[in-house]
Design a protein around this motif. Structure first.
Motif, mmCIF file in Angstrom:
data_model
loop_
_atom_site.group_PDB
_atom_site.id
_atom_site.type_symbol
_atom_site.label_atom_id
_atom_site.label_comp_id
_atom_site.label_asym_id
_atom_site.label_seq_id
_atom_site.Cartn_x
_atom_site.Cartn_y
_atom_site.Cartn_z
ATOM 1 N N SER A 135 1.323 -11.399 -4.507
ATOM 2 C CA SER A 135 0.592 -10.782 -5.612
ATOM 3 C C SER A 135 1.212 -9.466 -6.057
ATOM 4 O O SER A 135 0.712 -8.819 -6.951
ATOM 5 C CB SER A 135 -0.860 -10.525 -5.198
ATOM 6 O OG SER A 135 -0.929 -9.531 -4.176
ATOM 7 N N GLY A 136 2.283 -9.049 -5.428
ATOM 8 C CA GLY A 136 2.907 -7.778 -5.768
ATOM 9 C C GLY A 136 3.353 -7.072 -4.504
ATOM 10 O O GLY A 136 3.071 -7.501 -3.389
ATOM 11 N N THR A 137 4.052 -5.977 -4.689
ATOM 12 C CA THR A 137 4.539 -5.231 -3.539
ATOM 13 C C THR A 137 3.367 -4.670 -2.746
ATOM 14 O O THR A 137 2.423 -4.147 -3.295
ATOM 15 C CB THR A 137 5.435 -4.069 -4.013
ATOM 16 O OG1 THR A 137 6.488 -4.613 -4.795
ATOM 17 C CG2 THR A 137 6.026 -3.325 -2.833
ATOM 18 N N GLY A 138 3.442 -4.777 -1.445
ATOM 19 C CA GLY A 138 2.436 -4.142 -0.612
ATOM 20 C C GLY A 138 1.514 -5.114 0.078
ATOM 21 O O GLY A 138 1.434 -6.291 -0.253
ATOM 22 N N ASN A 139 0.828 -4.595 1.054
ATOM 23 C CA ASN A 139 -0.102 -5.381 1.869
ATOM 24 C C ASN A 139 -1.401 -4.603 1.946
ATOM 25 O O ASN A 139 -1.743 -4.040 2.975
ATOM 26 C CB ASN A 139 0.503 -5.611 3.252
ATOM 27 C CG ASN A 139 -0.433 -6.386 4.159
ATOM 28 O OD1 ASN A 139 -1.196 -7.209 3.679
ATOM 29 N ND2 ASN A 139 -0.394 -6.103 5.442
ATOM 30 N N MET A 140 -2.119 -4.521 0.818
ATOM 31 C CA MET A 140 -3.297 -3.689 0.732
ATOM 32 C C MET A 140 -4.464 -4.262 1.530
ATOM 33 O O MET A 140 -4.745 -5.453 1.471
ATOM 34 C CB MET A 140 -3.703 -3.515 -0.726
ATOM 35 C CG MET A 140 -4.817 -2.485 -0.958
ATOM 36 S SD MET A 140 -6.480 -3.136 -0.705
ATOM 37 C CE MET A 140 -6.685 -4.149 -2.134
ATOM 38 N N MET A 141 -5.154 -3.402 2.271
ATOM 39 C CA MET A 141 -6.387 -3.776 2.944
ATOM 40 C C MET A 141 -7.371 -2.630 2.762
ATOM 41 O O MET A 141 -7.073 -1.478 3.068
ATOM 42 C CB MET A 141 -6.157 -4.062 4.424
ATOM 43 C CG MET A 141 -7.357 -4.745 5.072
ATOM 44 S SD MET A 141 -7.050 -5.189 6.794
ATOM 45 C CE MET A 141 -5.723 -6.359 6.613
ATOM 46 N N LYS A 142 -8.545 -2.963 2.237
ATOM 47 C CA LYS A 142 -9.519 -1.937 1.853
ATOM 48 C C LYS A 142 -10.878 -2.272 2.456
ATOM 49 O O LYS A 142 -11.297 -3.435 2.491
ATOM 50 C CB LYS A 142 -9.592 -1.889 0.327
ATOM 51 C CG LYS A 142 -10.778 -1.144 -0.271
ATOM 52 C CD LYS A 142 -10.772 -1.325 -1.784
ATOM 53 C CE LYS A 142 -12.078 -0.881 -2.417
ATOM 54 N NZ LYS A 142 -12.116 -1.148 -3.864
ATOM 55 N N TRP A 143 -11.584 -1.236 2.889
ATOM 56 C CA TRP A 143 -12.940 -1.376 3.434
ATOM 57 C C TRP A 143 -13.841 -0.480 2.602
ATOM 58 O O TRP A 143 -13.621 0.729 2.520
ATOM 59 C CB TRP A 143 -12.980 -0.971 4.902
ATOM 60 C CG TRP A 143 -11.900 -1.628 5.711
ATOM 61 C CD1 TRP A 143 -10.610 -1.198 5.855
ATOM 62 C CD2 TRP A 143 -12.001 -2.844 6.444
ATOM 63 N NE1 TRP A 143 -9.899 -2.071 6.641
ATOM 64 C CE2 TRP A 143 -10.733 -3.098 7.031
ATOM 65 C CE3 TRP A 143 -13.028 -3.753 6.691
ATOM 66 C CZ2 TRP A 143 -10.466 -4.197 7.812
ATOM 67 C CZ3 TRP A 143 -12.770 -4.859 7.477
ATOM 68 C CH2 TRP A 143 -11.511 -5.085 8.022
ATOM 69 N N GLY A 144 -14.827 -1.070 1.955
ATOM 70 C CA GLY A 144 -15.626 -0.294 1.003
ATOM 71 C C GLY A 144 -17.108 -0.356 1.270
ATOM 72 O O GLY A 144 -17.639 -1.302 1.857
ATOM 73 N N LEU A 145 -17.810 0.681 0.802
ATOM 74 C CA LEU A 145 -19.270 0.736 0.842
ATOM 75 C C LEU A 145 -19.728 1.084 -0.563
ATOM 76 O O LEU A 145 -19.319 2.118 -1.128
ATOM 77 C CB LEU A 145 -19.737 1.795 1.839
ATOM 78 C CG LEU A 145 -21.262 1.881 2.058
ATOM 79 C CD1 LEU A 145 -21.761 0.584 2.706
ATOM 80 C CD2 LEU A 145 -21.618 3.089 2.915
ATOM 81 N N THR A 146 -20.548 0.214 -1.155
ATOM 82 C CA THR A 146 -20.906 0.360 -2.557
ATOM 83 C C THR A 146 -22.423 0.284 -2.767
ATOM 84 O O THR A 146 -23.102 -0.532 -2.145
ATOM 85 C CB THR A 146 -20.255 -0.736 -3.417
ATOM 86 O OG1 THR A 146 -18.824 -0.669 -3.233
ATOM 87 C CG2 THR A 146 -20.575 -0.575 -4.887
ATOM 88 N N ALA A 147 -22.914 1.164 -3.633
ATOM 89 C CA ALA A 147 -24.320 1.110 -4.059
ATOM 90 C C ALA A 147 -24.332 0.766 -5.526
ATOM 91 O O ALA A 147 -23.531 1.290 -6.301
ATOM 92 C CB ALA A 147 -24.995 2.461 -3.809
#
Length: 413
Positions: A397-409
């Protein structure tokens, strides 16, 4: 080192696939258990008896093929096929379906046809996939079919032309059936095939032809019952990136980490008639420019170099939300895909107190999947949510190996 990283990546991908499979199985299982979208109503047996209870209010296509019914006082539900009962109807002047043998695809078959108007001319409708088939039945039994096909029905320009020709021929047959009412014939318009318009055509026919002064019976339900409820929502969240890589890869295993806030708006459409407690969500979020940092020791180096990567993001997401149970507060799971645009990419690197890299990079982008869970609380006619989510870019999907952990209201109208 590289072998361990590859092994870890494989394990993460395997875990991701298992999580996705588990969520999909959970959603599909709960969607098929008992009443998916229970509404009060009744069935009419072939002997003419009326039995009250709960009907499963599903899509028009599914209702044309079967009726899920739970009689009042009974524990077990029963599935009826066309012909096994005379018909069924939902309360509050809701949809009304009757067993009819109709020629939808060339061979007459039994359907639960939606009964829309009864009079000197009856009007029925059978839904299949993306299309609707209307049947005009004159008092003497003569019938004409009118197909309302969507663009999705045609895969080529040739198919679209065939559909237009078919529709033109069908309009001619319907108008011939309506020939005793000039007004009804005038009402017919090839550019307007809405249910409301066709009901008016049949009502005008009845008014012109009926000699005893009686009114035709319009079973057309409230139009909003067929519309999917849409919610507009706003949200804000905080995300930690355990992995974030740049376009400029001058060092091995560059995994940046950092955190950022995001705000966004979106919309959510209920799909209760397809999935109990289900909805489709779409949203766009903006994250202001934030710094992501990385320290690494290169071969032969005296001390680690410190790299900072700055960028802002615009994220588009499309997914499904599944709520469980009823009440003021209910749990939920969510999942889908996302696409991210990075703006203002800049990378700097310091080694032994000296800046050795200062580069402004092109805009970048990648895509991936997200999974999450949380809770929803009713606030009057609105709702508020709090959910934690995991985002992962996909290979290729593109350069990089993104991993994100989010908290959303989020808050929805």
């Amino acid at each position: 080192m590289t072998g361990n990283m590859n092994h870890t990546t494989v394990k993460l991908e395997l875990m991701m696939k298992r999580i996705i499979l588990f969520v999909l199985l959970a959603i599909s299982a709960t969607a098929t258990i008992a009443q998916t979208n229970p509404k009060p109503g009744y069935i009419i047996t072939n002997s003419g008896d009326t039995i009250r209870g709960i009907l499963d209010f599903r899509t028009n296509e599914k209702l044309s093929k079967q009726c899920e019914f739970w009689a009042n006082g009974g524990k077990d539900g029963k599935t009826y096929k066309p012909g096994e009962i005379e018909g069924f109807r939902f309360d509050n002047n809701g949809k009304y379906f009757v067993t009819r043998r109709l020629n939808v695809y060339g061979n007459p078959e039994l359907y639960f046809a939606e009964f829309m108007v009864q009079g000197m001319m009856n009007l029925y409708c059978v839904a299949d996939s993306y299309d609707e088939y209307f049947f005009f039945e004159r008092e003497d039994g003569e019938m004409a079919r009118l197909a309302n096909r969507t663009v999705l029905s045609s895969s080529t320009i040739h198919d679209a032309d065939d559909i237009k020709q078919e529709q033109k021929e069908q309009y001619g047959k319907v108008k011939l059936l309506l020939k005793d009412s000039w007004k009804a014939c005038q009402d017919m318009n090839e550019k307007d095939l809405t249910r409301k318009k066709l009901v008016k055509v049949v009502r005008d026919y009845h008014s012109d032809v009926c000699t005893d002064g009686s009114s035709c019976m319009v079973y057309e339900y409230k139009e909003e019952s067929d519309k999917m409820k849409t919610h507009l929502k706003a949200f804000a969240g905080y995300a930690y990136y355990s992995h974030e890589r740049t376009e400029y890869q001058s060092l091995p295993d560059e995994n940046y980490h950092g955190s950022t806030f995001e705000i966004g708006i979106g919309a959510e459409v209920d799909i209760e008639r397809v999935m109990k407690g289900g909805s489709v969500e779409i949203g766009v979020a903006y994250s202001p420019k934030a710094k992501f940092e990385h320290d690494t020791m290169v071969k032969g180096g005296i001390e680690p170099s410190h790299t900072t990567y700055e960028k802002s993001r615009l994220t588009f997401a499309l997914g499904v939300v599944k709520r469980f149970g009823k009440g003021k507060i209910v749990p939920l799971v969510r999942g889908g895909g996302f696409y991210v645009f990075h703006h203002g990419n800049k990378e700097t690197r310091t080694y032994q107190s000296k800046q050795i890299v200062d580069i402004t990079l092109d805009n970048t982008a990648h895509y991936g999947i997200y999974l999450g869970g949380g809770a929803q609380m009713a606030v009057g006619k609105h709702y508020a949510r709090l959910h934690a989510d995991w985002y992962k870019s996909l290979e290729g999907s593109g350069t990089g190996n993104m991993m994100k952990w989010g908290l959303t209201a989020e808050f929805a109208l």
